[in-house]
Design a protein around this motif. Sequence first.
Motif, PDB file in Angstrom:
ATOM      1  N   LEU A  58       0.848  -1.190   0.000  1.00 54.61           N
ATOM      2  CA  LEU A  58       0.000   0.000   0.000  1.00 54.61           C
ATOM      3  C   LEU A  58       0.883   1.239   0.000  1.00 54.61           C
ATOM      4  CD1 LEU A  58      -2.749   1.520   0.392  1.00 54.61           C
ATOM      5  CD2 LEU A  58      -2.353   1.284   2.868  1.00 54.61           C
ATOM      6  N   ALA A  60       0.234   4.779   0.859  1.00 56.33           N
ATOM      7  CA  ALA A  60      -0.807   5.579   1.516  1.00 56.33           C
ATOM      8  C   ALA A  60      -0.465   7.062   1.402  1.00 56.33           C
ATOM      9  CB  ALA A  60      -0.929   5.177   2.983  1.00 56.33           C
ATOM     10  N   VAL A  82      -1.426  -1.005  -4.163  1.00 59.85           N
ATOM     11  CA  VAL A  82      -2.607  -0.149  -4.085  1.00 59.85           C
ATOM     12  C   VAL A  82      -2.125   1.270  -3.785  1.00 59.85           C
ATOM     13  CG1 VAL A  82      -4.726   0.389  -2.821  1.00 59.85           C
ATOM     14  CG2 VAL A  82      -4.150  -1.989  -3.360  1.00 59.85           C
ATOM     15  N   LEU A  84      -3.277   4.855  -2.804  1.00 64.09           N
ATOM     16  CA  LEU A  84      -4.430   5.518  -2.188  1.00 64.09           C
ATOM     17  C   LEU A  84      -4.093   6.975  -1.902  1.00 64.09           C
ATOM     18  CD1 LEU A  84      -6.820   4.242   0.518  1.00 64.09           C
ATOM     19  CD2 LEU A  84      -5.480   6.293   1.029  1.00 64.09           C
ATOM     20  N   ASP A  85      -4.991   7.871  -2.300  1.00 60.34           N
ATOM     21  CA  ASP A  85      -4.800   9.286  -2.002  1.00 60.34           C
ATOM     22  C   ASP A  85      -6.153   9.916  -1.689  1.00 60.34           C
ATOM     23  OD1 ASP A  85      -2.302  11.334  -2.468  1.00 60.34           O
ATOM     24  OD2 ASP A  85      -4.228  12.355  -2.679  1.00 60.34           O
ATOM     25  N   TYR A  86      -6.135  10.926  -0.828  1.00 60.60           N
ATOM     26  CA  TYR A  86      -7.373  11.605  -0.424  1.00 60.60           C
ATOM     27  C   TYR A  86      -7.984  12.401  -1.570  1.00 60.60           C
ATOM     28  CZ  TYR A  86     -10.519  14.362   2.523  1.00 60.60           C
ATOM     29  OH  TYR A  86     -11.626  14.941   3.091  1.00 60.60           O
ATOM     30  N   ILE A  91      -5.607  11.372  -7.864  1.00 59.08           N
ATOM     31  CA  ILE A  91      -5.766  10.004  -8.360  1.00 59.08           C
ATOM     32  C   ILE A  91      -6.042  10.002  -9.862  1.00 59.08           C
ATOM     33  CG2 ILE A  91      -7.314   7.998  -8.306  1.00 59.08           C
ATOM     34  CD1 ILE A  91      -5.236   7.971  -6.089  1.00 59.08           C
ATOM     35  N   TYR A 105      -5.450   2.125  -8.320  1.00 64.03           N
ATOM     36  CA  TYR A 105      -5.582   3.458  -7.756  1.00 64.03           C
ATOM     37  C   TYR A 105      -6.952   3.619  -7.102  1.00 64.03           C
ATOM     38  CZ  TYR A 105      -1.698   4.212 -10.995  1.00 64.03           C
ATOM     39  OH  TYR A 105      -0.517   4.104 -11.682  1.00 64.03           O
ATOM     40  N   MET A 106      -6.974   4.293  -5.943  1.00 63.48           N
ATOM     41  CA  MET A 106      -8.235   4.523  -5.269  1.00 63.48           C
ATOM     42  C   MET A 106      -8.140   5.754  -4.372  1.00 63.48           C
ATOM     43  SD  MET A 106      -8.155   1.440  -2.397  1.00 63.48           S
ATOM     44  CE  MET A 106      -9.668   2.027  -1.602  1.00 63.48           C
ATOM     45  N   THR A 107      -9.276   6.410  -4.176  1.00 68.10           N
ATOM     46  CA  THR A 107      -9.336   7.518  -3.223  1.00 68.10           C
ATOM     47  C   THR A 107      -9.677   6.964  -1.845  1.00 68.10           C
ATOM     48  OG1 THR A 107     -11.664   7.915  -3.752  1.00 68.10           O
ATOM     49  CG2 THR A 107     -10.031   9.210  -4.961  1.00 68.10           C
ATOM     50  N   GLY A 108      -9.178   7.662  -0.826  1.00 71.39           N
ATOM     51  CA  GLY A 108      -9.462   7.225   0.526  1.00 71.39           C
ATOM     52  C   GLY A 108      -8.730   8.083   1.542  1.00 71.39           C
ATOM     53  N   MET A 113      -9.558   3.994   6.290  1.00 72.01           N
ATOM     54  CA  MET A 113      -9.472   3.355   4.978  1.00 72.01           C
ATOM     55  C   MET A 113     -10.495   2.236   4.830  1.00 72.01           C
ATOM     56  SD  MET A 113      -5.333   3.235   4.331  1.00 72.01           S
ATOM     57  CE  MET A 113      -4.908   2.601   5.966  1.00 72.01           C
TER      58      MET A 113
END
Length: 274
Positions: A58, A60, A82, A84-86, A91, A105-108, A113
Amino acid sequence: MKPAQMDRTPFADLDSQPSEMTAMLLAALEAMGRHPEIRRVRETAWQALRPRPGERLLDAGSGAGDVARWLATKVGPAGEVVALDYSAATIAAAVQRHDGSNVRYMTGDVSAMNLPAGSFDGVWCERVLQHVDDADAALAELIRVTRPGGRLCLVDTDWESLAFDGVPARLAATIVADMHGRLTPRQRDMGRTLRRRLIRARLSDVTATPVTCVFGDPASAAVVLPMVNPMVPEAAWTTPPGVRDEWFSYVDAAGARGDFLAILTIWVVTGTVG
């Protein structure tokens, strides 16, 4: 990842910025990632994390995804990263830059999380915790999603280490104090607190490596240190009238003489989840 900044609000809430500002901030992120001193910090962190083929990692606070894509080359086709970015805008930019490697890629939010417990062999978190409201809550989340025996690699800045030479000491102190006034105490010293935080969270095999970044000319420093970057809008400065112009006149003069110096320590801290 969140880069160094004069005012943390644009980077911390990038999605609320105008598209022109978003593009500028993303360009700043990419330029920072190419800087030799930041690359030196990352090389130290890569050696500490020791990513292996087949692992699930990850990233993060992944920014535009350059670290995530590098990690993907280490875990290979049998592994996964993975990112992950706010920020949804960040993203989206990362997806546009995707190179076909095994990155998802995912927002979070790193503090909450939507990821299963124990689902990663390792976690990389670079210059993120200095921006969150509760670093220990975010750290607990990073630990939660890491399997027993997995590794955390945290990279963060000790802003209180920032120092200059070649410019008047009293003026440099004013500039540094202005930046410190924008950050809470726990954000200013985040880098050097990481070891303590991992020990208190009962991680084992904790290592802590300070990397002192050295900037020998203003152009180099401006990539990482916004208070040396004349492109930072004047409206972002909160110093008294005239101080900004006086500061840059001395910075430029030091650059011309060749005796400008800025130093900043960034910490690389790792630990194993029990």
